[in-house]
Design a protein around this motif. Structure first.
Motif: not given
Length: 247
Positions: A48-64
């Motif tokens: 909760d509470g996360i903001r990703l901009g445009a064209e962001v790539e999050v690869f497997p297993g990431a924890f944001i």
């Protein structure tokens, strides 16, 4: 264009998801904002509470959006706000962990297994390479590159267009037997500095603009602008041309 969301992904009904977003299998997505054209690879967690901009790539297993916990072994109680802002065009590598209260500028790359602690600020067009750890309340300017297995200690201040090589160590406490207190102070690294492989920077030292620290050096005191230092402890070697750093 429609977003593609895998049937096994768990997504909060309050999430705001942009156009042409791909969310892979077994992702867990909270009450977030995800910009257009993002790719979220399998097994990623975005709290909760996360903001990703445009064209962001999050690869497997990431924890944001990891919440720091004040376990009994810690010297201090973590202080943070429950948000993360990641700018347009960023790449978040596999198994990267980004704690709450982090802001990352646009087009920055986080390598595999990087760890970014709470209250950190990272600029635009940076490279935070594989298994780099950035401790609490550190700031990093635009265009800075930090290479594999380097540790940036808490309360470090790093400027723009800095290059920090492999396996560099930074420290912030000359009184480790005392309780966590105001004496904690990380290094200050000004713009256009180069730090060579395996160097160590002691608490509170200031590396002046355009300086170079040679490989393997141990920096125990401040380094003047546009100078080369080397050795254990690091000592002045020569002035540097204003247009070029040399290691």
């Amino acid at each position: 264009m429609n977003s593609q969301i895998h049937s096994t992904a768990i997504i909060s009904p309050a999430a705001v998801i942009g156009l042409n977003v791909s969310i892979g299998p077994y992702c867990v997505i909270g009450n977030v904002v995800i910009g257009d054209n993002c790719i979220i690879h399998p097994h990623s967690v975005i709290s909760d509470g996360i903001r990703l901009g445009a064209e962001v790539e999050v690869f497997p297993g990431a924890f944001i959006g990891k919440e720091p916990k004040g376990a009994g072994a810690l010297a201090r109680q973590p202080v943070f706000e429950k948000h993360v802002l990641i700018g347009d065009g960023c790449s978040i590598g596999p198994n990267t962990v980004i704690f709450y209260d982090v802001i990352i500028g646009e087009k920055t790359l986080l390598g595999d297994g990087a760890s970014i602690r709470e209250k950190c600020r990272i600029g635009s067009k940076c490279i935070i390479s594989r298994y780099v750890t950035i401790n609490y309340d550190a700031s990093i300017g635009d265009g800075t590159k930090i290479m594999d297995n380097t540790h940036i200690t808490g309360y470090s201040r790093i400027g723009n267009n800095v290059f920090i090589s492999l396996m560099v160590g930074t420290t912030n406490d000359n009184s480790v037997r005392e309780k966590f207190a105001d004496h904690i102070s990380g290094p200050i690294i000004e713009d256009d500095v180069v730090i060579g492989v395996g160097a160590s920077l002691l608490p509170g030292v200031k590396i002046g603009k355009g300086a170079t620290v040679a490989a393997g050096s141990v920096v125990t005191k401040n380094v003047a602008n546009a100078t080369l230092v080397a050795g254990v402890p690091a000592r002045f070697v020569r002035r540097l041309d204003s247009n070029q750093n040399q290691e």
